[in-house]
Design an enzyme around this catalytic site. Structure first.
Site, PDB file in Angstrom:
ATOM      1  N   THR A 189       0.823  -1.213   0.000  1.00  0.00           N
ATOM      2  CA  THR A 189       0.000   0.000   0.000  1.00  0.00           C
ATOM      3  C   THR A 189       0.853   1.257   0.000  1.00  0.00           C
ATOM      4  O   THR A 189       1.980   1.261   0.471  1.00  0.00           O
ATOM      5  CB  THR A 189      -0.982   0.006   1.202  1.00  0.00           C
ATOM      6  OG1 THR A 189      -1.782   1.173   1.119  1.00  0.00           O
ATOM      7  CG2 THR A 189      -0.270   0.004   2.546  1.00  0.00           C
ATOM      8  N   ARG A 190       0.266   2.333  -0.556  1.00  0.00           N
ATOM      9  CA  ARG A 190       0.933   3.645  -0.523  1.00  0.00           C
ATOM     10  C   ARG A 190      -0.004   4.658   0.128  1.00  0.00           C
ATOM     11  O   ARG A 190       0.238   5.853   0.098  1.00  0.00           O
ATOM     12  CB  ARG A 190       1.337   4.122  -1.923  1.00  0.00           C
ATOM     13  CG  ARG A 190       0.338   3.839  -3.036  1.00  0.00           C
ATOM     14  CD  ARG A 190       0.693   4.552  -4.304  1.00  0.00           C
ATOM     15  NE  ARG A 190      -0.002   5.803  -4.391  1.00  0.00           N
ATOM     16  CZ  ARG A 190      -1.207   5.969  -4.964  1.00  0.00           C
ATOM     17  NH1 ARG A 190      -1.831   4.967  -5.518  1.00  0.00           N
ATOM     18  NH2 ARG A 190      -1.762   7.159  -4.996  1.00  0.00           N
TER      19      ARG A 190
ATOM     20  N   HIS B  25      -7.604   1.929   6.041  1.00  0.00           N
ATOM     21  CA  HIS B  25      -8.833   2.097   6.820  1.00  0.00           C
ATOM     22  C   HIS B  25      -9.499   0.728   6.992  1.00  0.00           C
ATOM     23  O   HIS B  25      -8.898  -0.296   6.687  1.00  0.00           O
ATOM     24  CB  HIS B  25      -9.739   3.119   6.133  1.00  0.00           C
ATOM     25  CG  HIS B  25      -9.062   4.429   5.881  1.00  0.00           C
ATOM     26  ND1 HIS B  25      -8.661   5.255   6.899  1.00  0.00           N
ATOM     27  CD2 HIS B  25      -8.649   5.028   4.731  1.00  0.00           C
ATOM     28  CE1 HIS B  25      -8.064   6.319   6.398  1.00  0.00           C
ATOM     29  NE2 HIS B  25      -8.033   6.208   5.071  1.00  0.00           N
TER      30      HIS B  25
ATOM     31  N   HIS C 186      -9.568  -1.791   4.004  1.00  0.00           N
ATOM     32  CA  HIS C 186      -8.291  -2.478   3.754  1.00  0.00           C
ATOM     33  C   HIS C 186      -8.082  -3.589   4.769  1.00  0.00           C
ATOM     34  O   HIS C 186      -7.551  -4.645   4.462  1.00  0.00           O
ATOM     35  CB  HIS C 186      -7.108  -1.505   3.860  1.00  0.00           C
ATOM     36  CG  HIS C 186      -7.234  -0.318   2.967  1.00  0.00           C
ATOM     37  ND1 HIS C 186      -7.656   0.899   3.421  1.00  0.00           N
ATOM     38  CD2 HIS C 186      -6.999  -0.173   1.644  1.00  0.00           C
ATOM     39  CE1 HIS C 186      -7.686   1.757   2.432  1.00  0.00           C
ATOM     40  NE2 HIS C 186      -7.288   1.140   1.335  1.00  0.00           N
TER      41      HIS C 186
ATOM     42  N   ARG D 128      -8.310  -3.733  -6.827  1.00  0.00           N
ATOM     43  CA  ARG D 128      -8.688  -2.924  -7.985  1.00  0.00           C
ATOM     44  C   ARG D 128      -7.663  -1.809  -8.149  1.00  0.00           C
ATOM     45  O   ARG D 128      -7.126  -1.308  -7.171  1.00  0.00           O
ATOM     46  CB  ARG D 128     -10.040  -2.277  -7.642  1.00  0.00           C
ATOM     47  CG  ARG D 128     -11.095  -2.465  -8.669  1.00  0.00           C
ATOM     48  CD  ARG D 128     -12.403  -2.061  -8.034  1.00  0.00           C
ATOM     49  NE  ARG D 128     -13.120  -1.147  -8.907  1.00  0.00           N
ATOM     50  CZ  ARG D 128     -13.311   0.137  -8.645  1.00  0.00           C
ATOM     51  NH1 ARG D 128     -12.846   0.655  -7.551  1.00  0.00           N
ATOM     52  NH2 ARG D 128     -13.982   0.872  -9.485  1.00  0.00           N
TER      53      ARG D 128
END
Ligand code: PPS
Length: 570
Positions: free
Chosen positions: A197-198, A202, A205, A291
């Site tokens: 992740t970047r 929340h 996720h 996605r």
């Protein structure tokens, strides 16, 4: 075909030499030509030296580069989808040849590695952009970097690593591939699913990673990128503080947080395969792809560069051969009646689906609006609110650009006074002439010098915005790519209001307050913007003002209204 999953990864190519050899290299390197690594090169070198980029043993030579562009493989057939090249300036390339040793140094001059040059070539960057990113539209951050920021010559060759780039932050969360493999082994984690992740994480996720770990019967590695991400992303310090709050919500002993020092390229499908390759090197067996993985957003015509599931499709083709299993996920959305998150593809008819997009979340943050509990944890939101105070408390930069004599300085002076009258923040004026006298006195008006001048202004302006102040800049700033770089730098900390003073060259020449246009016409002043040098008009400025039609008072009032509309002043 079934997937051959090797617990704890395949062969690692770690490129750091022994302490004794490193001492020897340090002594020898005093006689080598030095290259000061750029920010992105520093991240790439770190990944190379630790083996995170295995099977690469250095920066790609021409054969690997060409095979990578054409077939997404190295010349020997191994899967490798992203070019890893060392870009240098022409004059530097002119001083080296195949077989030379180059000392690669960090910005402080510390020797990081020695490169033994195998190839030197000038790439066709547009062809590279097309092959790797499927476009040449430089609104794409990876293409922008390639076409507008990277140097023109590539140097390939093996690396002998002397020491890893140093990091002083979050040391306890930084692990090399070897260290992570050893940790997994020690903990008995034979199956590990990695989450990349970047962004801050929340509840959606969290639910996605829970489900991924459950479905693959694997332990979970949350491995956020802390190298370069998409311009405008939330800084990694704030993100990590958020991840540290979130990790407490996972069952103990099942989940690990570790940082990935990667410079992303936002290359969608190719990038997904690259990320999976990297995760294998870190000892993971599974990799989550959701996605819009590593997505650069829309092109300049408003069309997405990549489809939402292109990355999944691409990794789907490579996963067997790669030996990393993809855990593909649709978007997770909140179902109000059930008070839980579910994949968007599994929602029963008649249910109320709630979702807050990343853009909407940032808007709420910036405007100090409510962020519901179903979306995130209070601790995470509070952490982000500390980093992103509402816009009316943030610093900002009014960046004027326009021809000499267009009225930039006059409008800027009027605006400065009005902002000081409003109070609340310190205001600094970085006027073109003033900057050239105090910051850039040795510079002329070649493209290179103008760019340097604007970069310096951008640097100072970004620092002012970071400290919560207001900077008003009014250079000519004739080049779009350089203005964009300044926008990116400033936007990390506060607002950037590009103000195009569009007064025509005819009007500026008719005014000719400093007599410079006459001198330019007579050929006494060379490279004069608008006469004998280019000016690239902004395509999407926040505001455009022609001072032929309005007084400085009116022009500065227009900017104030814009600032109010954007939320920067009350
Ligand atoms: S740049 O391109 O942004 O770096 O230029 P900048 O620093 O804003 O230029 C500041 C002033 O330099 C004067 N000047 C020239 N302008 C353009 N081209 C050439 N060759 C040149 N030589 C001198 C000019 O008066 C600029 O001032 P402004 O305030 O724009 O009138």
């Amino acid at each position: 075909m079934s997937i051959l999953i090797q617990p704890h990864g395949g062969v690692l190519k770690e490129l750091l030499v022994s302490d004794k050899e490193a001492e020897g290299l340090k002594a020898k390197a005093r006689d080598y030509i030095s290259w000061d690594l750029t920010e992105r090169q520093m991240w790439d070198v770190e990944m190379l030296l630790t083996g995170a980029f295995s099977p690469l043993e250095g920066f790609m030579g021409k054969a690997d580069y060409e095979a990578c562009l054409k077939d997404m493989r190295l010349a020997n057939g191994a899967i490798w989808t992203m070019p890893i090249t060392l870009d240098v300036k022409e004059d530097f390339a002119g001083k080296i040849s195949a077989g030379a040793s180059v000392a690669l140094r960090d910005p402080e001059g510390v020797l990081i590695a020695v490169l033994t040059v195998s190839d030197i070539w000038t790439p066709d960057k547009k062809a590279e952009a097309q092959a790797v990113f499927n476009s040449t539209d430089d609104i794409h951050p990876g293409i922008n970097y390639l076409l507008n920021r990277s140097n023109n010559v590539y140097v390939g060759g093996r690396l002998a690593g002397v020491e890893l780039p140093s990091h002083y932050d979050f040391k306890y969360l930084r692990n090399t591939p070897r260290e992570l493999r050893d940790k997994f082994k020690k903990l008995g984690w034979t199956k590990v699913v990695a989450f990349q992740t970047r962004n801050p994480m929340h509840r959606a996720h969290q639910e996605l990673t829970f489900r991924a770990a459950k479905s693959s019967e694997a332990n979970l590695l949350i491995q956020p990128v802390v190298g370069m991400t998409k311009p405008g992303d939330i800084d990694h310090y704030s993100r990590i503080r958020c991840y540290e709050h979130l990790i407490k919500q996972y069952p103990e002993q099942t989940t690990m947080l570790s940082l990935l020092p990667l410079a992303m390229r936002m290359g969608g499908p190719r990038e997904a395969v690259w990320h999976a390759t990297i995760r294998k090197n870190y000892g993971c067996t599974h990799f989550i792809v959701g996605r819009h993985h590593a997505d650069p957003g829309n092109d300049s015509k408003g069309k997405p560069f990549y489809g939402p599931y292109d990355a999944q499709d691409m990794l789907g083709k490579f996963q067997d051969e790669l030996g990393v299993k993809m855990v593909a996920f649709p978007e997770m959305v909140y179902v109000q009646e059930k008070a839980e998150y579910q994949p968007s593809t599994e929602i029963e008819k008649g249910m109320t689906v709630l979702n807050i997009s990343g853009t909407e979340f940032r808007r709420r943050l910036m405007e100090g609006l409510d962020i519901p509990d179903w979306f995130s944890y209070t601790e995470v939101v509070d952490e982000l609110r500390r980093t992103y105070p509402p816009k009316k408390k943030q610093g900002f930069v009014v960046f004027m650009t326009g021809l000499s004599g267009s009225g930039k300085s006059t409008v800027a002076n009027a605006l400065m006074v009005k902002l000081m009258e409003l109070g609340g923040r310190k205001v600094t004026l970085l006027d073109g002439d003033m900057v050239r006298k105090n910051l850039s006195s040795e510079l002329g008006f070649s493209k290179e010098h103008r760019d340097l001048n604007i970069q310096r202004i951008g640097f100072v302006a970004a620092e002012i915005a970071k400290a919560g102040g207001i900077a008003i800049c009014c250079p000519i700033a004739p080049y779009a790519a350089t203005r964009r770089k300044v926008r990116e730098d400033v936007s990390r900390w506060g607002g950037f209001i590009e103000t195009f003073i569009s007064t025509s060259v005819e009007t500026c020449e008719a005014r000719d307050r400093k007599g410079l246009y006459a001198k330019a016409r007579a050929g006494i002043i060379k490279e004069f913007t608008g006469i004998s040098d280019p000016y690239e008009a902004p395509q999407n400025p926040e505001i455009t003002i022609d001072t032929k039609d309005c007084s400085p008072d009116e022009a500065s009032q227009m900017i104030l209204l814009k600032l109010e509309q954007m939320g920067y002043i009350k």
